[in-house]
Design a protein around this motif. Sequence first.
Motif, PDB file in Angstrom:
ATOM      1  N   PRO A   1      -9.075   2.032  -0.589  1.00  0.00           N
ATOM      2  CA  PRO A   1      -8.008   2.496  -1.484  1.00  0.00           C
ATOM      3  C   PRO A   1      -8.399   2.387  -2.946  1.00  0.00           C
ATOM      4  N   ALA A   2      -7.642   3.075  -3.791  1.00  0.00           N
ATOM      5  CA  ALA A   2      -7.709   2.824  -5.227  1.00  0.00           C
ATOM      6  C   ALA A   2      -6.855   1.600  -5.523  1.00  0.00           C
ATOM      7  N   VAL A   3      -7.277   0.822  -6.512  1.00  0.00           N
ATOM      8  CA  VAL A   3      -6.553  -0.392  -6.879  1.00  0.00           C
ATOM      9  C   VAL A   3      -5.921  -0.193  -8.256  1.00  0.00           C
ATOM     10  N   ASP A   4      -4.609  -0.350  -8.310  1.00  0.00           N
ATOM     11  CA  ASP A   4      -3.878  -0.240  -9.565  1.00  0.00           C
ATOM     12  C   ASP A   4      -3.952  -1.579 -10.297  1.00  0.00           C
TER      13      ASP A   4
ATOM     14  N   GLY B   1      -8.777   6.536  -1.658  1.00  0.00           N
ATOM     15  CA  GLY B   1      -8.262   6.732  -3.000  1.00  0.00           C
ATOM     16  C   GLY B   1      -8.685   8.073  -3.565  1.00  0.00           C
ATOM     17  N   PRO B   2      -7.994   8.541  -4.588  1.00  0.00           N
ATOM     18  CA  PRO B   2      -6.920   7.858  -5.317  1.00  0.00           C
ATOM     19  C   PRO B   2      -5.537   7.949  -4.664  1.00  0.00           C
TER      20      PRO B   2
ATOM     21  N   LEU C   1      -4.441   7.034  -1.626  1.00  0.00           N
ATOM     22  CA  LEU C   1      -4.135   5.737  -1.033  1.00  0.00           C
ATOM     23  C   LEU C   1      -4.381   4.676  -2.104  1.00  0.00           C
ATOM     24  N   HIS C   2      -3.352   3.935  -2.471  1.00  0.00           N
ATOM     25  CA  HIS C   2      -3.527   2.988  -3.576  1.00  0.00           C
ATOM     26  C   HIS C   2      -2.557   1.827  -3.434  1.00  0.00           C
TER      27      HIS C   2
ATOM     28  N   HIS D   1     -15.151   3.719 -10.740  1.00  0.00           N
ATOM     29  CA  HIS D   1     -13.703   3.785 -10.958  1.00  0.00           C
ATOM     30  C   HIS D   1     -13.221   5.238 -11.013  1.00  0.00           C
TER      31      HIS D   1
ATOM     32  N   LEU E   1     -13.041   6.525  -7.449  1.00  0.00           N
ATOM     33  CA  LEU E   1     -12.069   5.800  -6.632  1.00  0.00           C
ATOM     34  C   LEU E   1     -10.633   6.089  -7.059  1.00  0.00           C
ATOM     35  N   THR E   2     -10.390   6.154  -8.356  1.00  0.00           N
ATOM     36  CA  THR E   2      -9.019   6.255  -8.857  1.00  0.00           C
ATOM     37  C   THR E   2      -8.720   7.552  -9.602  1.00  0.00           C
TER      38      THR E   2
ATOM     39  N   VAL F   1       0.840  -1.205   0.000  1.00  0.00           N
ATOM     40  CA  VAL F   1       0.000   0.000   0.000  1.00  0.00           C
ATOM     41  C   VAL F   1       0.871   1.249   0.000  1.00  0.00           C
TER      42      VAL F   1
END
Length: 375
Positions: free
Chosen positions: A168-171, A255-256, A258-259, A328, A331-332, A142
Amino acid sequence: MDFAGWPLLALLAGPWGLGLLTALARMRDLPALEGVPARGAAPRVALCIPARNEGKDLGKALDSWLAQDLPGLRILVVDDGSTDGTPGILADRGARHAGRLRALRNDHLPAGWLGKNHALHLASQQPEALEAEWLLFADADVQAPPDLLRRAFAFLDEHPADLLALVPAVDTESFAERVFLPWAFLGFLVAIPFRRVPVPGAWAHCGIGAFTLVRRVAYDAVDGHAGAPMEAIDDMMLARRVKLAGFTNRVALGGPGLHLRMYHGLGDLVRAMRKNALAFPVLVPLVPLGLAGVLGASLAPVLLALAGHPGAGAALWAGVPAAMAVVHRRLTGRGPDWAWAFWPVNGFLMACGILWALGDRVRGVNHWRGREVRL
């Protein structure tokens, strides 16, 4: 007019429509952290990170936490028997940040513990953690912006709580990650009614592996991770136990900024489902129903077309990526991805993970990162 396909239309399109509307509403309900707050008193925080073969992401993650502008932060990383580059990364960062980061090596997992739970328990019993007012549990992949913790505490000043989870945002990089993870997040939104999480006595609760911040007093009141040493969904169940003990649980959008990249490719995705898909023993007898459900839901556009409702099937096929795009974006901060058009394949990925998990449960083990633990 042929009404033969209408029951299937109601069975498949109805739940999907309700689910998508629920996901969109709950994403809207998710509160965001405010902007950068004024500098005030800095609480003492111990960040506890479990690390087992996390060499791909650990360096970047630690650098982001070391850049936090919260003076009271101390970082404890438990190297849980890593065989990759993790020890070298910890040695390097520990030497350069000796006053803020300390690594512990653990090569023995006691009976009756899952690895992650034991690692977090070890970290929580270190002097830095015992002296802290707050414990922060975060996975080893993270990354956070420098002001994240100050913003989290500013949020808690306005919305008091004893346990705060940040989403969090997810990459996503590989095709499998891009297709599966945004789709799976819709399911998370359907499962967690965010407005109900802080309500005393309500069932809803939320802890998240990327960021779960809990008061030391609340953690101790439920015996911490020692209170549920074999709980595979440790973050959610910690939040549940804290809330049942009378403390307040909240959740907000991280997020974004925190990812993390949760998984690296298709293999990682299926192995994660192997670990978590049947985390609760009560789910094992329901595997046939679960397989039918995930495959039926994923193939719903095709089934609707075959039942004489091609328009409904096409609308559902397009509607899922449309909902993913809205979620999305918030979030991102990123736009839609053409890979989402292939979302129906996700049912087959889930089925593989469920069947693999079932094999482990029949053998009486939990498997993660090369380690089998007898259940």
